[in-house]
Design a protein around this motif. Structure first.
Motif, PDB file in Angstrom:
ATOM      1  N   VAL A 176     -66.480  39.138 -29.023  1.00  0.00           N
ATOM      2  CA  VAL A 176     -67.450  39.555 -28.008  1.00  0.00           C
ATOM      3  C   VAL A 176     -68.863  39.107 -28.354  1.00  0.00           C
ATOM      4  CG1 VAL A 176     -66.063  41.526 -27.309  1.00  0.00           C
ATOM      5  CG2 VAL A 176     -67.784  41.816 -29.085  1.00  0.00           C
ATOM      6  N   MET A 177     -69.010  38.265 -29.387  1.00  0.00           N
ATOM      7  CA  MET A 177     -70.312  37.754 -29.793  1.00  0.00           C
ATOM      8  C   MET A 177     -70.343  36.235 -29.637  1.00  0.00           C
ATOM      9  SD  MET A 177     -70.877  40.026 -33.245  1.00  0.00           S
ATOM     10  CE  MET A 177     -72.524  39.386 -33.548  1.00  0.00           C
ATOM     11  N   PHE A 178     -71.507  35.716 -29.270  1.00  0.00           N
ATOM     12  CA  PHE A 178     -71.684  34.269 -29.170  1.00  0.00           C
ATOM     13  C   PHE A 178     -72.360  33.799 -30.445  1.00  0.00           C
ATOM     14  CE2 PHE A 178     -74.311  30.568 -27.842  1.00  0.00           C
ATOM     15  CZ  PHE A 178     -73.257  29.703 -27.560  1.00  0.00           C
ATOM     16  N   MET A 179     -71.578  33.136 -31.321  1.00  0.00           N
ATOM     17  CA  MET A 179     -72.085  32.703 -32.618  1.00  0.00           C
ATOM     18  C   MET A 179     -71.846  31.195 -32.770  1.00  0.00           C
ATOM     19  SD  MET A 179     -71.003  35.872 -35.087  1.00  0.00           S
ATOM     20  CE  MET A 179     -69.264  35.743 -34.658  1.00  0.00           C
ATOM     21  N   PRO A 180     -72.857  30.368 -32.513  1.00  0.00           N
ATOM     22  CA  PRO A 180     -72.676  28.913 -32.556  1.00  0.00           C
ATOM     23  C   PRO A 180     -72.182  28.389 -33.898  1.00  0.00           C
ATOM     24  CG  PRO A 180     -74.734  29.478 -31.461  1.00  0.00           C
ATOM     25  CD  PRO A 180     -74.206  30.744 -32.050  1.00  0.00           C
ATOM     26  N   LYS A 181     -72.531  29.048 -35.004  1.00  0.00           N
ATOM     27  CA  LYS A 181     -72.158  28.543 -36.320  1.00  0.00           C
ATOM     28  C   LYS A 181     -70.664  28.679 -36.598  1.00  0.00           C
ATOM     29  CE  LYS A 181     -76.359  27.402 -37.215  1.00  0.00           C
ATOM     30  NZ  LYS A 181     -76.743  25.968 -37.176  1.00  0.00           N
ATOM     31  N   TYR A 182     -69.948  29.360 -35.724  1.00  0.00           N
ATOM     32  CA  TYR A 182     -68.505  29.506 -35.877  1.00  0.00           C
ATOM     33  C   TYR A 182     -67.763  28.794 -34.745  1.00  0.00           C
ATOM     34  CZ  TYR A 182     -69.906  33.026 -39.258  1.00  0.00           C
ATOM     35  OH  TYR A 182     -70.489  33.665 -40.335  1.00  0.00           O
ATOM     36  N   ARG A 183     -68.389  27.753 -34.199  1.00  0.00           N
ATOM     37  CA  ARG A 183     -67.789  26.939 -33.147  1.00  0.00           C
ATOM     38  C   ARG A 183     -67.846  25.469 -33.561  1.00  0.00           C
ATOM     39  NH1 ARG A 183     -67.775  29.068 -27.546  1.00  0.00           N
ATOM     40  NH2 ARG A 183     -67.970  31.328 -27.705  1.00  0.00           N
ATOM     41  N   ALA A 184     -66.779  24.729 -33.261  1.00  0.00           N
ATOM     42  CA  ALA A 184     -66.729  23.312 -33.600  1.00  0.00           C
ATOM     43  C   ALA A 184     -65.574  22.670 -32.855  1.00  0.00           C
ATOM     44  CB  ALA A 184     -66.562  23.117 -35.108  1.00  0.00           C
TER      45      ALA A 184
END
Length: 250
Positions: free
Chosen positions: A145-153
């Motif tokens: 439920v959080m938007f965390m760019p550092k955990y996207r790839a």
């Protein structure tokens, strides 16, 4: 305990967003549409005893997906590039998950979680629109439920260890720690465009300590969570029942 799934879907993603956090009511947001068609084949074997916060069994998932669609971006007032953008995109995505509770020493049970994602997905027009359609590593409920760019790839490998102790009948205490390694981190440039970083240049960690009661209506949990590359590194999260998220077919 096992199933083979064939699927297809047509979908539209509509994302309204600002290019920075400094905006007023007079500003207009960027708008990105992505109209796409996707097909997938998925093999899953699952003997976990709970849908969420399992403490016994194993799960293996292998999924191959193809996405074909059209991206359309209209810049807002916070965008540096004011040019409207339109292009067609398509990519393949292979995802594998292995979640296994395998060892018990007295009242303590150990588990392993591994996730691998490979794709030839391309960067979208700007950094924010790229991150909104990029796969996310979400091993704990709060991370969903959080938007965390550092955990996207677009390509990554992740692994974690879990320790579960039964405090009382149907009440568990859990410690979980995960390492997320992107192949190439998605990086925002000064002009708000987007590029890939160097290979294996950055990695992220997350962890959780959670007390959970497996009630007849679903799990009731209270957790303290840690994200090493987030603005809010420590968070507290309470959850009751099985969380169902409305997510795109991506």
């Amino acid at each position: 305990k096992g199933k083979l799934v064939l699927g297809a879907a047509m979908d539209r993603m509509k994302n309204n967003y600002y290019q920075n956090n400094m905006f007023s009511r007079l500003d207009t947001s960027d708008l990105t549409y992505f109209d796409f068609f996707t097909t997938c084949i998925k093999l899953e074997q699952n003997s976990l005893n709970y849908k969420e916060y399992a403490n016994k069994g194993a799960k293996f998932l292998l999924q191959l997906k193809y996405v074909d669609g059209e991206e359309r971006t209209t810049p807002g007032s916070t965008s540096i590039d004011k040019t409207e953008y339109n292009t067609y995109r398509n990519w393949f995505q292979l995802k594998m998950i292995w979640d296994d509770y395998f060892e018990k020493i007295g009242p303590i049970k150990f588990g392993f979680y591994g996730e691998l994602l490979l794709s030839n997905q391309e960067l979208f027009h700007n950094y924010t629109s790229t991150m909104l359609v990029s796969p996310a590593f979400e091993p704990i409920p709060e991370s969903k439920v959080m938007f965390m760019p550092k955990y996207r790839a677009h390509n990554y490998a992740a692994a974690g260890l879990k320790i579960v102790t039964q405090v009382y009948n149907r009440i568990d205490f859990r410690l979980e720690g995960y390492l997320f390694q992107p192949y190439r981190e998605i990086v925002q440039m000064p002009d708000l465009s987007v590029e890939y970083g160097k290979e294996f240049s950055n990695r992220s960690m997350m962890g959780t300590a959670v007390l959970v009661w497996h009630s007849p209506l679903g799990p009731l949990s209270a957790s303290m969570n840690y994200y090493d590359r987030s603005n809010n590194k420590l968070t507290f999260f309470v959850n009751f029942g099985y969380i169902i998220f409305n997510k795109s077919a991506l």
